[in-house]
Write an enzyme that holds these catalytic residues in place. Structure first.
Site, PDB file in Angstrom:
ATOM      1  N   GLU A  90      -2.278   7.353  -5.225  1.00  0.00           N
ATOM      2  CA  GLU A  90      -2.623   6.671  -6.492  1.00  0.00           C
ATOM      3  C   GLU A  90      -4.088   6.797  -6.895  1.00  0.00           C
ATOM      4  O   GLU A  90      -4.401   6.783  -8.087  1.00  0.00           O
ATOM      5  CB  GLU A  90      -2.237   5.182  -6.436  1.00  0.00           C
ATOM      6  N   ASP A 119       4.474  -0.572  -7.053  1.00  0.00           N
ATOM      7  CA  ASP A 119       3.194  -0.913  -7.660  1.00  0.00           C
ATOM      8  C   ASP A 119       2.077  -0.144  -6.966  1.00  0.00           C
ATOM      9  O   ASP A 119       0.937  -0.156  -7.410  1.00  0.00           O
ATOM     10  CB  ASP A 119       2.945  -2.423  -7.570  1.00  0.00           C
ATOM     11  N   HIS A 129      -0.598  -0.250  -9.880  1.00  0.00           N
ATOM     12  CA  HIS A 129      -1.301  -1.204  -8.999  1.00  0.00           C
ATOM     13  C   HIS A 129      -1.836  -2.381  -9.824  1.00  0.00           C
ATOM     14  O   HIS A 129      -3.044  -2.685  -9.787  1.00  0.00           O
ATOM     15  CB  HIS A 129      -2.436  -0.514  -8.238  1.00  0.00           C
ATOM     16  N   ARG A 136       0.846  -1.185   0.000  1.00  0.00           N
ATOM     17  CA  ARG A 136       0.000   0.000   0.000  1.00  0.00           C
ATOM     18  C   ARG A 136       0.886   1.241   0.000  1.00  0.00           C
ATOM     19  O   ARG A 136       1.892   1.309   0.718  1.00  0.00           O
ATOM     20  CB  ARG A 136      -0.911   0.039   1.233  1.00  0.00           C
TER      21      ARG A 136
HETATM   22  P1  NAD Z   1      -1.799 -11.219   4.855  1.00  0.00           P
HETATM   23  O1  NAD Z   1      -2.826 -10.709   5.797  1.00  0.00           O
HETATM   24  O2  NAD Z   1      -1.834 -12.636   4.459  1.00  0.00           O
HETATM   25  O3  NAD Z   1      -0.350 -10.903   5.446  1.00  0.00           O
HETATM   26  C1  NAD Z   1       0.033  -9.668   5.968  1.00  0.00           C
HETATM   27  C2  NAD Z   1       1.145  -9.924   6.964  1.00  0.00           C
HETATM   28  O4  NAD Z   1       1.658  -8.659   7.381  1.00  0.00           O
HETATM   29  C3  NAD Z   1       0.656 -10.652   8.229  1.00  0.00           C
HETATM   30  O5  NAD Z   1       1.468 -11.773   8.502  1.00  0.00           O
HETATM   31  C4  NAD Z   1       0.788  -9.603   9.330  1.00  0.00           C
HETATM   32  O6  NAD Z   1       1.103 -10.154  10.599  1.00  0.00           O
HETATM   33  C5  NAD Z   1       1.913  -8.752   8.778  1.00  0.00           C
HETATM   34  N1  NAD Z   1       1.998  -7.405   9.347  1.00  0.00           N
HETATM   35  C6  NAD Z   1       1.020  -6.665   9.914  1.00  0.00           C
HETATM   36  N2  NAD Z   1       1.521  -5.479  10.318  1.00  0.00           N
HETATM   37  C7  NAD Z   1       2.849  -5.475  10.011  1.00  0.00           C
HETATM   38  C8  NAD Z   1       3.909  -4.558  10.197  1.00  0.00           C
HETATM   39  N3  NAD Z   1       3.687  -3.353  10.749  1.00  0.00           N
HETATM   40  N4  NAD Z   1       5.135  -4.920   9.784  1.00  0.00           N
HETATM   41  C9  NAD Z   1       5.358  -6.108   9.200  1.00  0.00           C
HETATM   42  N5  NAD Z   1       4.390  -7.032   9.007  1.00  0.00           N
HETATM   43  C10 NAD Z   1       3.150  -6.707   9.396  1.00  0.00           C
HETATM   44  O7  NAD Z   1      -1.891 -10.272   3.576  1.00  0.00           O
HETATM   45  P2  NAD Z   1      -1.290 -10.558   2.137  1.00  0.00           P
HETATM   46  O8  NAD Z   1      -2.280 -11.298   1.327  1.00  0.00           O
HETATM   47  O9  NAD Z   1       0.077 -11.090   2.263  1.00  0.00           O
HETATM   48  O10 NAD Z   1      -1.271  -9.066   1.559  1.00  0.00           O
HETATM   49  C11 NAD Z   1      -0.444  -8.081   2.129  1.00  0.00           C
HETATM   50  C12 NAD Z   1      -0.880  -6.727   1.602  1.00  0.00           C
HETATM   51  O11 NAD Z   1      -0.598  -6.656   0.208  1.00  0.00           O
HETATM   52  C13 NAD Z   1      -2.389  -6.464   1.679  1.00  0.00           C
HETATM   53  O12 NAD Z   1      -2.773  -5.995   2.951  1.00  0.00           O
HETATM   54  C14 NAD Z   1      -2.614  -5.449   0.606  1.00  0.00           C
HETATM   55  O13 NAD Z   1      -2.495  -4.155   1.145  1.00  0.00           O
HETATM   56  C15 NAD Z   1      -1.464  -5.688  -0.373  1.00  0.00           C
HETATM   57  N6  NAD Z   1      -1.933  -6.197  -1.670  1.00  0.00           N
HETATM   58  C16 NAD Z   1      -1.522  -5.578  -2.783  1.00  0.00           C
HETATM   59  C17 NAD Z   1      -1.926  -6.047  -4.021  1.00  0.00           C
HETATM   60  C18 NAD Z   1      -1.486  -5.406  -5.298  1.00  0.00           C
HETATM   61  O14 NAD Z   1      -2.121  -5.626  -6.340  1.00  0.00           O
HETATM   62  N7  NAD Z   1      -0.426  -4.619  -5.305  1.00  0.00           N
HETATM   63  C19 NAD Z   1      -2.767  -7.147  -4.099  1.00  0.00           C
HETATM   64  C20 NAD Z   1      -3.145  -7.779  -2.920  1.00  0.00           C
HETATM   65  C21 NAD Z   1      -2.722  -7.295  -1.706  1.00  0.00           C
HETATM   66  C1  COI Z   2      -5.874  -5.913  -2.899  1.00  0.00           C
HETATM   67  O1  COI Z   2      -6.444  -6.973  -3.185  1.00  0.00           O
HETATM   68  O2  COI Z   2      -5.803  -5.501  -1.732  1.00  0.00           O
HETATM   69  C2  COI Z   2      -5.261  -5.109  -3.956  1.00  0.00           C
HETATM   70  O3  COI Z   2      -4.436  -4.295  -3.658  1.00  0.00           O
HETATM   71  C3  COI Z   2      -5.687  -5.308  -5.341  1.00  0.00           C
HETATM   72  C4  COI Z   2      -6.706  -4.293  -5.745  1.00  0.00           C
HETATM   73  C5  COI Z   2      -6.097  -3.122  -6.435  1.00  0.00           C
HETATM   74  C6  COI Z   2      -7.721  -4.922  -6.660  1.00  0.00           C
END
Ligand code: NAD
Ligand code: COI
Length: 332
Positions: free
Chosen positions: A264, A259, A297, A235
């Site tokens: 954004e 990304d 993204h 994020r």
């Molecule tokens: P998840 O919930 O499986 O894992 C997140 C991990 O981060 C957990 O293990 C948690 O304990 C840890 N965490 C929480 N606070 C933290 C901190 N301050 N420092 C370090 N670790 C911490 O989530 P995920 O599926 O692995 O996704 C992670 C993030 O990726 C999502 O929250 C979302 O914001 C982002 N994301 C981005 C995209 C994209 O398209 N760019 C897509 C999906 C998710």
């Molecule tokens: C999420 O699943 O949290 C993402 O960041 C992807 C979203 C832009 C569709």
């Protein structure tokens, strides 16, 4: 039961159609517009709402859904940072997300960015397009000689680790809630400071929370190795953009793969027609750098992920409506 899905894109339509065919006991309406004050009234008469947007799900919108008797909101994505959790509770509304629609999608983009930065991909692409086929001065690093620091070892962070093992990189990680299996392997450092001090590449896979807003700030950069690479496919708000630009200017950060970007919303997923037409000066500044890869993204944007986001979120909404339960319930 009746479910209305908001913010539905053309590329999602075949999956909504298929889900509706397979669940003919549910009436489904797809709405291309996002869920906000101007569109919320379309949910009147429906039992559940499915949505995807980066724009906030505000108290005002959630209160209106509550007043229509809607208590089931299902997001088609992972991040829930744009939902007003208090309003959700006040309206006795249950929220589901799709915690794991394809961690591979995001992990693969994060690793792609690492490789492109380390092998000077953007620089050579640009040189070649100008007929410049020289090597120097763009000598690369090697992944197998580098320590990669994983910030957050959830679904995506763990997938990044799995991929990186193939490169032979040394892997360290920080997570306030360590994964027991990884803990046994001894990959965790004690705190972010230690991760900063030891990593050649830092890749962020933590959720955006109030407590970690701008966690990668000037102080964090000062604790990192000189010439570190930073990847953020989590994020935008996790990284202080002004501090990143300074760190790129000074060379503290040798390259960045972004990304996500803190400003954004309204900038990404739009055709501006030209680079100069992008209104956000800091975004333009980052895009123009040879050592910064900006993607709008798109880490999630793979065919399998889009399919899963639609199908899993709709099924979660149906589960909430039929049983009041879902294995994808979000607890704040
Ligand atoms: P998840 O919930 O499986 O894992 C997140 C991990 O981060 C957990 O293990 C948690 O304990 C840890 N965490 C929480 N606070 C933290 C901190 N301050 N420092 C370090 N670790 C911490 O989530 P995920 O599926 O692995 O996704 C992670 C993030 O990726 C999502 O929250 C979302 O914001 C982002 N994301 C981005 C995209 C994209 O398209 N760019 C897509 C999906 C998710
Ligand atoms: C999420 O699943 O949290 C993402 O960041 C992807 C979203 C832009 C569709």
């Amino acid at each position: 039961k009746k479910i209305i899905a908001y913010g539905v894109r053309k590329d999602e339509m075949p999956y909504f159609k298929k889900w509706a065919e397979d669940n003919s006991d549910v009436q489904v309406k797809t709405e291309p517009k996002l869920l906000d004050d101007s569109t919320v009234s379309e949910a009147k008469g429906f039992d559940g709402v499915d949505a995807y947007q980066q724009k906030p799900y505000t108290a005002s919108v959630l209160n209106k859904l509550g007043s229509y008797g809607i208590h089931a909101l299902s997001l088609r994505n992972v991040g829930v940072d744009n939902v007003d959790a208090k309003a959700l509770k006040a309206n006795n509304m249950k929220l589901t997300n799709v915690p794991s629609y394809s961690p591979e999608a995001i992990a693969e983009l994060a690793v792609t960015d690492m490789l492109r930065l380390v092998r000077r991909g953007k620089i050579f692409d640009k040189k070649i397009m100008h007929g410049d086929l020289r090597w120097a001065p763009d000598v690369a690093d090697e992944m197998d000689k580098m320590t990669v620091g994983i910030f957050g070892t959830g679904h995506i962070g763990r997938m990044v680790i799995k991929i990186l093992r193939g490169f032979g990189s040394k892997i360290i990680a920080y997570d306030p809630y360590p994964n027991p299996k990884l803990e046994k392997e001894g990959i965790y450092v004690k705190n972010p400071k230690e991760l900063y001090a030891k990593s050649d590449i830092i890749t962020i896979h933590a959720p955006a929370l109030k407590s970690n807003y701008h966690m990668i700030n000037a102080k964090a950069f000062s604790e990192m190795k000189d010439g570190v690479y930073l990847i953020n496919a989590a994020r935008g708000t996790l990284v202080d953009t002004d501090a990143l630009i300074k760190a790129l200017d000074s060379g503290k950060v040798q390259g960045a793969g972004l990304d996500t970007y803190e400003n954004e919303v309204g900038n990404f997923n739009k055709n501006w027609g030209s680079l100069d037409a992008i209104p956000d000066a800091r975004l333009k500044n980052l895009i123009k750098r040879d050592n910064v890869i900006v993607t709008p993204h798109i880490a999630f944007y793979t065919k399998i992920a889009v399919k899963n986001m639609v199908e899993f979120s709709m099924s979660a909404n149906k589960d909430l409506l039929e049983t009041g339960k879902s294995d994808k319930l979000v607890k704040f």
